[in-house]
Design a protein around this motif. Structure first.
Motif, PDB file in Angstrom:
ATOM      1  N   VAL A  15       0.871  -1.029   0.116  1.00 49.27           N
ATOM      2  CA  VAL A  15       0.020   0.007  -0.077  1.00 49.27           C
ATOM      3  C   VAL A  15       0.921   1.210  -0.008  1.00 49.27           C
ATOM      4  CG1 VAL A  15      -1.646   1.214   1.477  1.00 49.27           C
ATOM      5  CG2 VAL A  15      -1.804  -1.063   1.107  1.00 49.27           C
ATOM      6  N   THR A  16       1.903   1.178   0.803  1.00 49.13           N
ATOM      7  CA  THR A  16       2.808   2.370   0.733  1.00 49.13           C
ATOM      8  C   THR A  16       3.630   2.572  -0.449  1.00 49.13           C
ATOM      9  OG1 THR A  16       3.440   2.040   3.270  1.00 49.13           O
ATOM     10  CG2 THR A  16       5.178   3.299   1.763  1.00 49.13           C
ATOM     11  N   GLU A  17       3.955   1.733  -1.285  1.00 53.00           N
ATOM     12  CA  GLU A  17       4.643   1.718  -2.563  1.00 53.00           C
ATOM     13  C   GLU A  17       3.730   2.310  -3.573  1.00 53.00           C
ATOM     14  OE1 GLU A  17       7.780   1.622  -3.548  1.00 53.00           O
ATOM     15  OE2 GLU A  17       8.459   0.929  -1.366  1.00 53.00           O
ATOM     16  N   HIS A  18       2.311   1.824  -3.343  1.00 51.12           N
ATOM     17  CA  HIS A  18       1.257   2.022  -4.315  1.00 51.12           C
ATOM     18  C   HIS A  18       1.049   3.492  -4.258  1.00 51.12           C
ATOM     19  CE1 HIS A  18      -2.015   2.117  -7.089  1.00 51.12           C
ATOM     20  NE2 HIS A  18      -2.883   2.313  -6.069  1.00 51.12           N
ATOM     21  N   ILE A  19       1.124   4.123  -2.847  1.00 49.68           N
ATOM     22  CA  ILE A  19       0.481   5.542  -2.487  1.00 49.68           C
ATOM     23  C   ILE A  19       1.617   6.580  -2.948  1.00 49.68           C
ATOM     24  CG2 ILE A  19      -0.193   7.107  -0.694  1.00 49.68           C
ATOM     25  CD1 ILE A  19      -1.436   5.040   0.610  1.00 49.68           C
ATOM     26  N   LEU A  20       2.962   6.280  -2.496  1.00 56.20           N
ATOM     27  CA  LEU A  20       3.993   7.059  -2.722  1.00 56.20           C
ATOM     28  C   LEU A  20       4.264   7.146  -3.941  1.00 56.20           C
ATOM     29  CD1 LEU A  20       6.087   6.499   0.532  1.00 56.20           C
ATOM     30  CD2 LEU A  20       4.426   8.021   0.188  1.00 56.20           C
ATOM     31  N   ASN A  21       4.347   6.236  -4.820  1.00 66.60           N
ATOM     32  CA  ASN A  21       4.823   6.115  -6.277  1.00 66.60           C
ATOM     33  C   ASN A  21       6.222   6.682  -6.586  1.00 66.60           C
ATOM     34  OD1 ASN A  21       3.903   5.837  -8.914  1.00 66.60           O
ATOM     35  ND2 ASN A  21       3.360   7.952  -9.381  1.00 66.60           N
TER      36      ASN A  21
END
Length: 260
Positions: A112-118
């Protein structure tokens, strides 16, 4: 290639929650439940315990609902043509128990973190995280004779390696799990392929090797720091495992580490 459509962890829904998609999504859906839930499997609604995983392929019917006061899960919807997903020997549309839910939950949080921070290397990070997650799911699905104490045993093993210097004994470990000594020895060996006391020894020798390579402690100090009360006993166990004395190990650490 992996493309996340949406990902969420600790999603909480009310007791009347129902998710019904007759024609499925056009992408993959992977759920990790935190509470009991009812799933439609082979045309029948069945109740499953918490800490289950279920993988839906594109176009597959999806139906699940809450069966208690609330329903909670982690979930990810994604597109991929990666074979570790498309040909994974996992049942699609059938929940199975996860034997290390906290580990898998942490992977979801990272996804989720990787998806949000891009970030710049998002695609690589997401791919690696999803590969690890699928490896953990395969471990759970293929694990046959799982003890009801599996999570407690995992935590015990982690504590042994985090605290090698503690006064570990079989009787104390058995008391901690509220089981007999004989039963602990059997299920620990069956679960990890090594006895609990051998794991204690291995953890202490690993710690000793670290101290010998990266610190200037004397051998006597290392003996105490690693939980030994007898220096001769430490020397015997160290040489049995590494084939070297502590002093020999310390003299050429980088070369000797490869051999041990």
């Amino acid at each position: 290639m992996i493309q996340i459509d949406y990902a969420e962890y600790d999603a909480i829904h009310s007791e009347d929650f129902v998710f019904d998609i007759p024609n499925g999504h056009d992408c993959w859906l992977l759920l990790l439940t935190q509470t009991p839930a009812i799933f439609l499997v082979d045309g029948e609604c069945r109740k499953y315990p918490p800490n289950c995983a279920i993988l839906y392929r594109p176009g597959q019917r999806i139906y699940y609902r809450a069966c208690e006061e609330s329903y909670a899960n982690d979930w990810i919807r994604f597109y991929t043509d990666e074979s570790y997903v498309t040909t994974a020997p996992l049942p699609c549309g059938v929940p199975f128990v996860i034997h290390d839910p906290s580990y898998c939950h942490n992977i979801y949080r990272l996804l989720v973190t990787e998806h949000i921070l891009n970030n710049n290397f998002k695609d690589i990070s997401v791919d690696h995280l999803l590969r690890i997650l699928f490896n953990k799911l395969l471990e759970s699905y293929n694990y046959k004779a799982v003890s009801p104490l599996f999570l407690d045993l995992n935590q015990l093993k982690l504590d042994i390696y985090h605290n090698p210097n503690k006064e570990w004994t079989v009787s104390k470990m058995a008391e901690r799990l509220n089981i007999s000594i004989g039963y602990l020895e059997d299920i620990y060996k069956n679960t990890f392929g090594v006895s609990c006391m051998n794991d204690v020894i291995n953890s202490r020798i690993n710690l000793a090797k670290k101290y010998l390579v990266y610190h200037n402690y004397t051998i006597a100090e290392i003996v105490t720091l690693c939980g030994y009360s007898n220096i001769e006993h430490f020397f015997r166990q160290f040489k049995k495992i590494t084939g070297l004395t502590p002093n020999q190990f310390r003299k050429s650490p980088y070369q000797l580490c490869k051999k041990s």
